[in-house]
Write a protein that holds these residues in place. Structure first.
Motif, PDB file in Angstrom:
ATOM      1  N   ASN A  12       5.056   5.645  -2.283  1.00 14.78           N
ATOM      2  CA  ASN A  12       6.286   4.873  -2.086  1.00 14.78           C
ATOM      3  C   ASN A  12       6.104   3.695  -1.137  1.00 14.78           C
ATOM      4  OD1 ASN A  12       7.756   6.482  -3.824  1.00 14.78           O
ATOM      5  ND2 ASN A  12       8.386   7.883  -2.212  1.00 14.78           N
ATOM      6  N   ASN A  13       5.275   3.848  -0.098  1.00 14.39           N
ATOM      7  CA  ASN A  13       5.021   2.734   0.805  1.00 14.39           C
ATOM      8  C   ASN A  13       4.331   1.597   0.052  1.00 14.39           C
ATOM      9  OD1 ASN A  13       5.324   1.786   3.535  1.00 14.39           O
ATOM     10  ND2 ASN A  13       3.108   1.913   3.714  1.00 14.39           N
ATOM     11  N   GLY A  14       3.418   1.954  -0.838  1.00 13.53           N
ATOM     12  CA  GLY A  14       2.775   0.944  -1.675  1.00 13.53           C
ATOM     13  C   GLY A  14       3.776   0.255  -2.584  1.00 13.53           C
ATOM     14  N   GLY A  15       4.716   1.030  -3.120  1.00 13.36           N
ATOM     15  CA  GLY A  15       5.775   0.448  -3.962  1.00 13.36           C
ATOM     16  C   GLY A  15       6.609  -0.552  -3.183  1.00 13.36           C
ATOM     17  N   ASP A  16       6.883  -0.243  -1.915  1.00 15.23           N
ATOM     18  CA  ASP A  16       7.609  -1.188  -1.069  1.00 15.23           C
ATOM     19  C   ASP A  16       6.809  -2.477  -0.891  1.00 15.23           C
ATOM     20  OD1 ASP A  16       9.648   0.649  -0.790  1.00 15.23           O
ATOM     21  OD2 ASP A  16       9.000   1.329   1.194  1.00 15.23           O
ATOM     22  N   GLY A  17       5.495  -2.336  -0.773  1.00 12.25           N
ATOM     23  CA  GLY A  17       4.636  -3.512  -0.663  1.00 12.25           C
ATOM     24  C   GLY A  17       4.675  -4.370  -1.921  1.00 12.25           C
ATOM     25  N   ALA A  77       0.595  -1.794   3.431  1.00 13.74           N
ATOM     26  CA  ALA A  77       1.512  -0.919   2.687  1.00 13.74           C
ATOM     27  C   ALA A  77       0.710   0.201   2.030  1.00 13.74           C
ATOM     28  CB  ALA A  77       2.285  -1.727   1.651  1.00 13.74           C
ATOM     29  N   ILE A  78      -0.271   0.701   2.769  1.00 15.08           N
ATOM     30  CA  ILE A  78      -1.170   1.712   2.207  1.00 15.08           C
ATOM     31  C   ILE A  78      -0.575   3.106   2.324  1.00 15.08           C
ATOM     32  CG2 ILE A  78      -3.471   2.720   2.320  1.00 15.08           C
ATOM     33  CD1 ILE A  78      -4.386   0.029   3.543  1.00 15.08           C
ATOM     34  N   PHE A  79      -0.279   3.533   3.550  1.00 19.02           N
ATOM     35  CA  PHE A  79       0.247   4.869   3.786  1.00 19.02           C
ATOM     36  C   PHE A  79       1.617   4.789   4.429  1.00 19.02           C
ATOM     37  CE2 PHE A  79      -4.435   5.461   4.460  1.00 19.02           C
ATOM     38  CZ  PHE A  79      -4.679   6.124   3.280  1.00 19.02           C
TER      39      PHE A  79
END
Length: 91
Positions: A12-17, A77-79
């Motif tokens: 999800n953090n990657g999706g935010d990125g 926005a990896i982890f």
């Protein structure tokens, strides 16, 4: 245009990125996303398509120039906050 590098993980953090890259592009920045472990979930595939539609470059490896100041900002926005890895990364 000012260049921004976003490094995105598969969660999800990657999706935010990915969303941030699209929005920053719409605000006039030249964004490049490094997305080495791409999710196969439809939601993430849609996010990648939306980025590509506005001209965001998506790479699997870090581009040359990342260490030389080519980018005005690098977004991690990896982890997310719930990451539980071995080796005490969060300590």
């Amino acid at each position: 245009r000012k260049k921004i590098l976003l490094v995105c993980g598969p969660g999800n953090n990657g999706g935010d990125g990915l969303v941030a890259a699209r929005h920053l592009t719409l605000f006039g920045y030249d964004c490049t996303v490094v997305y080495p472990k791409q999710s196969k979930k439809q939601h993430f595939l849609n996010l990648v398509k939306q980025m590509e539609d506005v001209g965001v470059k998506v790479l699997e490896e870090m581009p040359s120039g990342a260490k030389e100041g080519k980018y005005v900002a690098i977004v991690d926005a990896i982890f997310g906050f719930s990451f539980k890895g071995e080796g005490g990364i969060r300590e």
